[in-house]
Write a protein that holds these residues in place. Structure first.
Motif, PDB file in Angstrom:
ATOM      1  N   UNK A 110      33.531  30.551  43.356  1.00  0.00           N
ATOM      2  CA  UNK A 110      32.693  31.751  43.424  1.00  0.00           C
ATOM      3  C   UNK A 110      33.020  32.697  42.268  1.00  0.00           C
ATOM      4  N   UNK A 111      34.314  32.837  41.964  1.00  0.00           N
ATOM      5  CA  UNK A 111      34.718  33.671  40.828  1.00  0.00           C
ATOM      6  C   UNK A 111      34.177  33.107  39.517  1.00  0.00           C
ATOM      7  N   UNK A 112      34.159  31.783  39.367  1.00  0.00           N
ATOM      8  CA  UNK A 112      33.666  31.180  38.129  1.00  0.00           C
ATOM      9  C   UNK A 112      32.208  31.544  37.880  1.00  0.00           C
ATOM     10  N   UNK A 113      31.456  31.775  38.936  1.00  0.00           N
ATOM     11  CA  UNK A 113      30.046  32.143  38.796  1.00  0.00           C
ATOM     12  C   UNK A 113      29.888  33.643  38.547  1.00  0.00           C
ATOM     13  N   UNK A 114      30.553  34.460  39.344  1.00  0.00           N
ATOM     14  CA  UNK A 114      30.338  35.916  39.273  1.00  0.00           C
ATOM     15  C   UNK A 114      31.278  36.647  38.324  1.00  0.00           C
ATOM     16  N   UNK A 115      32.381  36.009  37.940  1.00  0.00           N
ATOM     17  CA  UNK A 115      33.305  36.630  37.000  1.00  0.00           C
ATOM     18  C   UNK A 115      33.724  38.020  37.438  1.00  0.00           C
ATOM     19  N   UNK A 116      33.653  39.006  36.530  1.00  0.00           N
ATOM     20  CA  UNK A 116      34.106  40.358  36.863  1.00  0.00           C
ATOM     21  C   UNK A 116      33.243  41.055  37.912  1.00  0.00           C
ATOM     22  N   UNK A 117      32.101  40.492  38.235  1.00  0.00           N
ATOM     23  CA  UNK A 117      31.251  41.079  39.272  1.00  0.00           C
ATOM     24  C   UNK A 117      31.696  40.673  40.681  1.00  0.00           C
ATOM     25  N   UNK A 118      32.566  39.662  40.776  1.00  0.00           N
ATOM     26  CA  UNK A 118      32.920  39.118  42.081  1.00  0.00           C
ATOM     27  C   UNK A 118      33.509  40.167  43.021  1.00  0.00           C
ATOM     28  N   UNK A 119      34.534  40.876  42.594  1.00  0.00           N
ATOM     29  CA  UNK A 119      35.194  41.817  43.503  1.00  0.00           C
ATOM     30  C   UNK A 119      34.248  42.899  44.028  1.00  0.00           C
ATOM     31  N   UNK A 120      33.461  43.563  43.177  1.00  0.00           N
ATOM     32  CA  UNK A 120      32.545  44.560  43.733  1.00  0.00           C
ATOM     33  C   UNK A 120      31.507  43.943  44.686  1.00  0.00           C
ATOM     34  N   UNK A 121      30.963  42.780  44.332  1.00  0.00           N
ATOM     35  CA  UNK A 121      29.969  42.141  45.198  1.00  0.00           C
ATOM     36  C   UNK A 121      30.622  41.720  46.512  1.00  0.00           C
ATOM     37  N   UNK A 122      31.815  41.145  46.433  1.00  0.00           N
ATOM     38  CA  UNK A 122      32.552  40.719  47.631  1.00  0.00           C
ATOM     39  C   UNK A 122      32.790  41.909  48.569  1.00  0.00           C
ATOM     40  N   UNK A 123      33.219  43.024  48.008  1.00  0.00           N
ATOM     41  CA  UNK A 123      33.476  44.210  48.825  1.00  0.00           C
ATOM     42  C   UNK A 123      32.187  44.767  49.420  1.00  0.00           C
ATOM     43  N   UNK A 124      31.098  44.764  48.655  1.00  0.00           N
ATOM     44  CA  UNK A 124      29.808  45.222  49.176  1.00  0.00           C
ATOM     45  C   UNK A 124      29.293  44.331  50.305  1.00  0.00           C
ATOM     46  N   UNK A 125      29.717  43.078  50.295  1.00  0.00           N
ATOM     47  CA  UNK A 125      29.287  42.122  51.332  1.00  0.00           C
ATOM     48  C   UNK A 125      30.158  42.170  52.579  1.00  0.00           C
ATOM     49  N   UNK A 126      31.127  43.078  52.633  1.00  0.00           N
ATOM     50  CA  UNK A 126      31.909  43.231  53.855  1.00  0.00           C
ATOM     51  C   UNK A 126      33.395  43.030  53.715  1.00  0.00           C
ATOM     52  N   UNK A 127      33.876  42.687  52.519  1.00  0.00           N
ATOM     53  CA  UNK A 127      35.316  42.504  52.343  1.00  0.00           C
ATOM     54  C   UNK A 127      35.847  41.353  53.175  1.00  0.00           C
ATOM     55  N   UNK A 128      37.096  41.468  53.582  1.00  0.00           N
ATOM     56  CA  UNK A 128      37.765  40.404  54.327  1.00  0.00           C
ATOM     57  C   UNK A 128      37.305  40.471  55.780  1.00  0.00           C
TER      58      UNK A 128
END
Length: 150
Positions: A110-128
């Motif tokens: 997933x990181x390979x696709x979203x790169x630096x956008x991963x963490x903000x998108x992951x957090x916007x999607x609900x985090x852990x």
């Protein structure tokens, strides 16, 4: 042979290298955390299967693992340990145990696709949480060997 153990074709490996470059900012955060963990007794190794530098026995956190780019910080001794899915832990149903390394490898992809956008998108999607489609996709991949993208 399941999808996780098949060798990648050359064109897909080239995309993997581009993805690894794209997610370097996340990987650097992971490496800094991992190197700090070495002071607390963590052990560093390369996992070609997981496409990541793994820090086993990372000394902080509630247990389990976290992926940052091409780095996996793991509090246990064996990343291949079995664990519950997020849905199972949330009480959404009974599911079989999955392997933690397979779950974390999905996050690497997933990181390979979203790169630096991963963490903000992951957090916007609900985090852990079980609500997060990235976590559900990682659980799906760990169960079935495919479907790592939400």
């Amino acid at each position: 042979m399941n999808a996780a153990s098949r060798p990648w074709p050359i064109w897909l490996r080239a995309l993997q290298v581009l993805g690894a470059l794209w997610t370097v900012p996340n990987t650097l955060i992971g490496l800094l955390g991992g190197l700090a963990g070495l002071l607390g007794g963590a052990k560093m190794r390369w996992s070609g299967r997981d496409c990541a530098v793994v820090f086993d026995h990372w000394p902080w956190g509630p247990g389990g693992a976290i992926t940052l780019g091409n780095v996996i910080l793991h509090t246990g001794y064996d990343l291949g340990m079995c664990c519950r899915t997020y849905a199972h832990q949330a009480g959404w149903g009974v599911e079989p145990l999955i392997r933690l390394d397979d779950h974390e490898r999905a996050h690497v992809y997933q990181y390979l696709v979203l790169g630096p956008l991963y963490l903000p998108v992951y957090l916007l999607c609900g985090g852990v949480s079980a609500r997060n489609p990235f976590e559900r996709a990682a659980d799906h991949y760990a169960r079935f060997g495919h479907g790592w993208w939400p």
